[in-house]
Design an enzyme around this catalytic site. Sequence first.
Site, PDB file in Angstrom:
ATOM      1  N   GLY A 139     -13.006  -3.025   6.513  1.00  0.00           N
ATOM      2  CA  GLY A 139     -13.976  -4.722   5.948  1.00  0.00           C
ATOM      3  C   GLY A 139     -12.904  -5.604   6.568  1.00  0.00           C
ATOM      4  O   GLY A 139     -13.455  -6.641   7.084  1.00  0.00           O
ATOM      5  N   ASP A 140     -11.746  -5.584   6.550  1.00  0.00           N
ATOM      6  CA  ASP A 140     -10.359  -6.528   6.761  1.00  0.00           C
ATOM      7  C   ASP A 140     -10.466  -6.608   8.117  1.00  0.00           C
ATOM      8  O   ASP A 140     -10.140  -7.705   8.007  1.00  0.00           O
ATOM      9  CB  ASP A 140      -9.208  -5.877   5.458  1.00  0.00           C
ATOM     10  CG  ASP A 140      -9.704  -6.058   4.342  1.00  0.00           C
ATOM     11  OD1 ASP A 140     -10.321  -6.269   3.242  1.00  0.00           O
ATOM     12  OD2 ASP A 140      -9.048  -4.506   3.956  1.00  0.00           O
ATOM     13  N   THR A 190     -21.753  -5.782   5.750  1.00  0.00           N
ATOM     14  CA  THR A 190     -20.996  -4.494   6.749  1.00  0.00           C
ATOM     15  C   THR A 190     -21.280  -2.757   5.940  1.00  0.00           C
ATOM     16  O   THR A 190     -21.274  -3.163   4.953  1.00  0.00           O
ATOM     17  CB  THR A 190     -19.436  -4.513   6.778  1.00  0.00           C
ATOM     18  OG1 THR A 190     -19.269  -4.337   5.107  1.00  0.00           O
ATOM     19  CG2 THR A 190     -19.343  -6.272   7.216  1.00  0.00           C
ATOM     20  N   SER A 202      -9.194  -0.262  14.954  1.00  0.00           N
ATOM     21  CA  SER A 202      -8.635  -0.546  13.317  1.00  0.00           C
ATOM     22  C   SER A 202      -8.392   1.267  12.590  1.00  0.00           C
ATOM     23  O   SER A 202      -7.733   2.122  11.677  1.00  0.00           O
ATOM     24  CB  SER A 202      -8.409  -0.986  12.068  1.00  0.00           C
ATOM     25  OG  SER A 202     -10.039  -0.633  11.727  1.00  0.00           O
ATOM     26  N   GLY A 218      -6.104  -9.566   1.829  1.00  0.00           N
ATOM     27  CA  GLY A 218      -6.302 -10.928   2.363  1.00  0.00           C
ATOM     28  C   GLY A 218      -4.798 -10.729   3.306  1.00  0.00           C
ATOM     29  O   GLY A 218      -4.974 -11.544   4.286  1.00  0.00           O
ATOM     30  N   ASP A 269       0.979  -1.092  -0.333  1.00  0.00           N
ATOM     31  CA  ASP A 269      -0.088  -0.080  -0.053  1.00  0.00           C
ATOM     32  C   ASP A 269       0.473   0.574   0.009  1.00  0.00           C
ATOM     33  O   ASP A 269       1.906   1.342   0.689  1.00  0.00           O
ATOM     34  CB  ASP A 269      -1.169  -0.256   1.255  1.00  0.00           C
ATOM     35  CG  ASP A 269      -2.138  -1.167   0.906  1.00  0.00           C
ATOM     36  OD1 ASP A 269      -2.546  -1.935  -0.139  1.00  0.00           O
ATOM     37  OD2 ASP A 269      -2.652  -1.162   2.591  1.00  0.00           O
TER      38      ASP A 269
END
Length: 308
Positions: A253-254, A222, A284, A42, A14
Amino acid sequence: MKQKVTVFGSFVVDLMARTPHLPVPGETVRGSLFKQGAGGKGFNQGIAAHKAGGNVVMITKVGKDSMANVAYDAMDAVGLSKEYVFVNEEVGTGIALISVDENTSQNEIVIVPGACNTITDEDLAKVEEHIKSSAYVLVQLEVNQDANEKVAKIAKENGVRFIINTAPYQPMTDEFLRGAYLVTPNEVEAEEITGVPVKDLESADKAAKVFFEKGVENVLITLGSRGVYVATKERSEIIPCFKVQAVDTTGAGDAFNGGFLTALSEGKDLWEAARFAQALAAISVTRMGTTPAMPTREEIEAFLAERS
Ligand code: ATP
Ligand code: RIB
């Protein structure tokens, strides 16, 4: 009892910039901060699940380049095994260009999946036994879908509970969805897959019905800062999220999916797991970045104790 879980999915680096506003086409904006870190849906989910206390097997793929070290270093830092990080000698490690609006915390992401889009049958043969012996297998839609389909087949044929986080959306076959233990779209993906705009409990129930008709056992949608919709065939509910000061919701979401997986592996039911996962996700979003923002088990427990 803690059961073994497998997270199968993308790794990308990222490259994140914070900016006063998101650029419009043709515009150059001077950003206020740059951060590089481990990412990919992932990988984020695998790290979140592991840091939350899960017994996680992480399967992904990188290139033979310096970017791959970002994955190795992140795994070493938290003590997650690198054994099933496959390497493509020709295709480079994937990257994601992420812009985050510093006022609204909205983001824009361009992802180039690179090596993690090249997972082969040979790679899968090396992890087949782990998939078969896991209690749950969690995938997303950010690697080559033929590999996801093969993982789905191995899991379902061996009675392993198969979870699909339908992000980022791409078309999938009904066969892929059939027999899944759980799907976890966000509200946009839920509409893309079912055709039902999800706004409230009633419309979420309609979307869930479409998933049930496709042979999915349980549905979780979500809803960002509105929380999460959880449905079995007998019961459905929207559980509000924890109120926090969000600074960067990229990877929320992760965080949620990783936390949910660990909670399920410890025998929590869907409702208890949702609360645990929402605590993880809430922490988070108060931090910058994706993988670096995932809290430890101790931090999640302390947060839950404080909020109960
Ligand atoms: P992303 O694509 O950015 O990873 P997503 O769209 O997949 O996110 P969301 O629905 O935005 O996922 O968020 C997942 C979960 O994270 C929510 O259900 C909620 O529990 C938590 N969450 C998201 N935003 C906030 C927020 N502002 N405050 C607290 N919790 C949040
Ligand atoms: O869900 C967030 C992730 O999506 C980021 O880490 C980025 O890599 C993109 O894949």
